[in-house]
Design a protein around this motif. Sequence first.
Motif, PDB file in Angstrom:
ATOM      1  N   ARG A 216      -3.100   6.031   0.086  1.00  0.00           N
ATOM      2  CA  ARG A 216      -3.691   6.923  -0.543  1.00  0.00           C
ATOM      3  C   ARG A 216      -4.418   7.988  -0.240  1.00  0.00           C
ATOM      4  O   ARG A 216      -4.958   8.090   1.050  1.00  0.00           O
ATOM      5  CB  ARG A 216      -4.787   5.815  -1.391  1.00  0.00           C
ATOM      6  CG  ARG A 216      -4.429   4.867  -2.309  1.00  0.00           C
ATOM      7  CD  ARG A 216      -5.387   3.890  -2.968  1.00  0.00           C
ATOM      8  NE  ARG A 216      -5.934   4.995  -3.914  1.00  0.00           N
ATOM      9  CZ  ARG A 216      -5.914   5.192  -5.080  1.00  0.00           C
ATOM     10  NH1 ARG A 216      -4.728   4.476  -5.802  1.00  0.00           N
ATOM     11  NH2 ARG A 216      -6.542   5.846  -5.762  1.00  0.00           N
ATOM     12  N   LEU A 217      -4.002   9.298  -0.696  1.00  0.00           N
ATOM     13  CA  LEU A 217      -4.543  10.497  -0.153  1.00  0.00           C
ATOM     14  C   LEU A 217      -5.316  10.986  -0.982  1.00  0.00           C
ATOM     15  O   LEU A 217      -5.190  11.246  -2.128  1.00  0.00           O
ATOM     16  CB  LEU A 217      -3.376  11.332   0.298  1.00  0.00           C
ATOM     17  CG  LEU A 217      -2.428  10.804   1.222  1.00  0.00           C
ATOM     18  CD1 LEU A 217      -1.270  11.999   1.396  1.00  0.00           C
ATOM     19  CD2 LEU A 217      -3.065  10.931   2.641  1.00  0.00           C
TER      20      LEU A 217
ATOM     21  N   ASP B 248      -7.243  10.444   4.232  1.00  0.00           N
ATOM     22  CA  ASP B 248      -7.060   9.074   3.466  1.00  0.00           C
ATOM     23  C   ASP B 248      -8.283   9.024   2.614  1.00  0.00           C
ATOM     24  O   ASP B 248      -9.382   9.333   2.534  1.00  0.00           O
ATOM     25  CB  ASP B 248      -7.342   7.910   4.443  1.00  0.00           C
ATOM     26  CG  ASP B 248      -6.117   7.891   5.601  1.00  0.00           C
ATOM     27  OD1 ASP B 248      -5.024   8.094   4.941  1.00  0.00           O
ATOM     28  OD2 ASP B 248      -6.245   7.646   6.737  1.00  0.00           O
ATOM     29  N   ASP B 249      -7.962   8.354   1.332  1.00  0.00           N
ATOM     30  CA  ASP B 249      -8.810   8.345   0.108  1.00  0.00           C
ATOM     31  C   ASP B 249      -9.208   6.619   0.093  1.00  0.00           C
ATOM     32  O   ASP B 249      -8.164   5.943  -0.076  1.00  0.00           O
ATOM     33  CB  ASP B 249      -8.075   8.659  -1.089  1.00  0.00           C
ATOM     34  CG  ASP B 249      -8.631   8.656  -2.213  1.00  0.00           C
ATOM     35  OD1 ASP B 249     -10.164   8.719  -1.990  1.00  0.00           O
ATOM     36  OD2 ASP B 249      -8.488   8.445  -3.493  1.00  0.00           O
TER      37      ASP B 249
ATOM     38  N   LEU C  66       3.037   8.602  -2.927  1.00  0.00           N
ATOM     39  CA  LEU C  66       3.480   8.343  -4.098  1.00  0.00           C
ATOM     40  C   LEU C  66       4.317   6.800  -3.977  1.00  0.00           C
ATOM     41  O   LEU C  66       4.654   6.464  -5.075  1.00  0.00           O
ATOM     42  CB  LEU C  66       4.245   9.176  -4.706  1.00  0.00           C
ATOM     43  CG  LEU C  66       3.563  10.313  -5.236  1.00  0.00           C
ATOM     44  CD1 LEU C  66       4.465  11.730  -5.409  1.00  0.00           C
ATOM     45  CD2 LEU C  66       2.909  10.204  -6.671  1.00  0.00           C
ATOM     46  N   LEU C  67       4.943   6.776  -2.950  1.00  0.00           N
ATOM     47  CA  LEU C  67       5.622   5.211  -2.697  1.00  0.00           C
ATOM     48  C   LEU C  67       4.765   4.245  -2.367  1.00  0.00           C
ATOM     49  O   LEU C  67       5.452   3.104  -1.989  1.00  0.00           O
ATOM     50  CB  LEU C  67       6.774   5.536  -1.375  1.00  0.00           C
ATOM     51  CG  LEU C  67       7.979   6.435  -1.853  1.00  0.00           C
ATOM     52  CD1 LEU C  67       8.667   6.882  -0.637  1.00  0.00           C
ATOM     53  CD2 LEU C  67       8.672   5.677  -2.973  1.00  0.00           C
TER      54      LEU C  67
ATOM     55  N   VAL D 255      -4.240  11.189  -4.789  1.00  0.00           N
ATOM     56  CA  VAL D 255      -2.622  11.009  -4.891  1.00  0.00           C
ATOM     57  C   VAL D 255      -2.400   9.600  -4.316  1.00  0.00           C
ATOM     58  O   VAL D 255      -2.616   9.070  -3.489  1.00  0.00           O
ATOM     59  CB  VAL D 255      -1.690  11.970  -3.924  1.00  0.00           C
ATOM     60  CG1 VAL D 255      -0.257  11.648  -4.061  1.00  0.00           C
ATOM     61  CG2 VAL D 255      -1.786  13.327  -4.290  1.00  0.00           C
ATOM     62  N   GLY D 256      -1.895   8.728  -5.485  1.00  0.00           N
ATOM     63  CA  GLY D 256      -1.750   7.389  -5.214  1.00  0.00           C
ATOM     64  C   GLY D 256      -0.157   6.889  -5.516  1.00  0.00           C
ATOM     65  O   GLY D 256       0.810   7.664  -5.597  1.00  0.00           O
ATOM     66  N   ALA D 257       0.036   5.779  -5.489  1.00  0.00           N
ATOM     67  CA  ALA D 257       1.223   5.339  -5.693  1.00  0.00           C
ATOM     68  C   ALA D 257       1.906   5.428  -7.264  1.00  0.00           C
ATOM     69  O   ALA D 257       1.102   5.567  -8.061  1.00  0.00           O
ATOM     70  CB  ALA D 257       1.460   3.666  -5.624  1.00  0.00           C
TER      71      ALA D 257
END
Length: 323
Positions: free
Chosen positions: A128-129, A144-145, A123-124, A163-165
């Motif tokens: 990217r997950l 890792d995405d 999220l920071l 889940v990204g920034a």
Amino acid sequence: MQHLDLQVVRQALKWSVAGQRVWLCTVLFTYGSAPRAPGSLLAVNDSGQWVGSLSGGCVEDDFLERVADGEFAEPVVVVRYGDGSDTRSNIRLPCGGILDVLVENLPSDCDVQAHLRELESALLGQRRLLREVSLADGARRLSDDHSHGPRVERDAASVHLRVGAAQRLLLAGYSSVAHFCAEFGKGLGFEVILCDPREEALDGVVLDGIEIRRELPSIFIANGGCHADTAVVALTHDPKIDDLAMLEAVRTEAFYIGVMGSRTTSQKRRERLSRIGGLNETELARIHAPIGLNLGSKTPAEIALAVLADILRTRSGIAREHL
């Protein structure tokens, strides 16, 4: 991702480290009208404290009552709100929509805390997950995405969550327009950061929930202050702040870069950035100048509205000529 989701993960981590059980809820799918997008988060601890949002009020109240009554003891469950199929809840969403929510019952242990720290780093903007949750036993796996698929995918056995920034709004310098941009951006779910080294400009400024850094925005950007979900806007008319911020911003993956000024001022700035800063045509083309949509804005609040509208247009991939 919204900044609220980062707050949820951080608070869930604090509760877990303090020894509290946490129920982490994720919006999976929405049908019809629904106030929160898939992937949105809410967390509840075993003391009944909560942070985040699923619907805007009605679902949260019902969920908290059910946690207090001892429901959701299983590691994972999917709950549907809005269509009356869940006999334990008679909630009907005011908007007429239907909401599917993934509820994870997370014990306070090292594995959970390590998992939450990985989500925080994503999220920071550090990575990217792809988060996989087994619907049979709640087992969690991160990888890792490298794709750009939907935020939520579900099959019979598991749920996949990207889940990204958390989206960030970086304000390069303080001004009356920047003040309204900060407030509007916060309301739209951005993590808002204001950078300005001028003590006289920040004297008496109060912006609740906004991070204020007393440094040149160009230095903050050069030190990794931007990621791919960052919008950078310069709104001061001070070349030392605006121009330097633009020089650094175009070297990042920021999805929006804009600077305030008239057409004449903007053309002169482009010439300076090309002549002195060495920017090429591709880099200059990334800069929105004059900034914002043409809404006939006159007041600082109206200009800020035009700026945020243009940022949202860009984030949504809508061309100006299609408006």
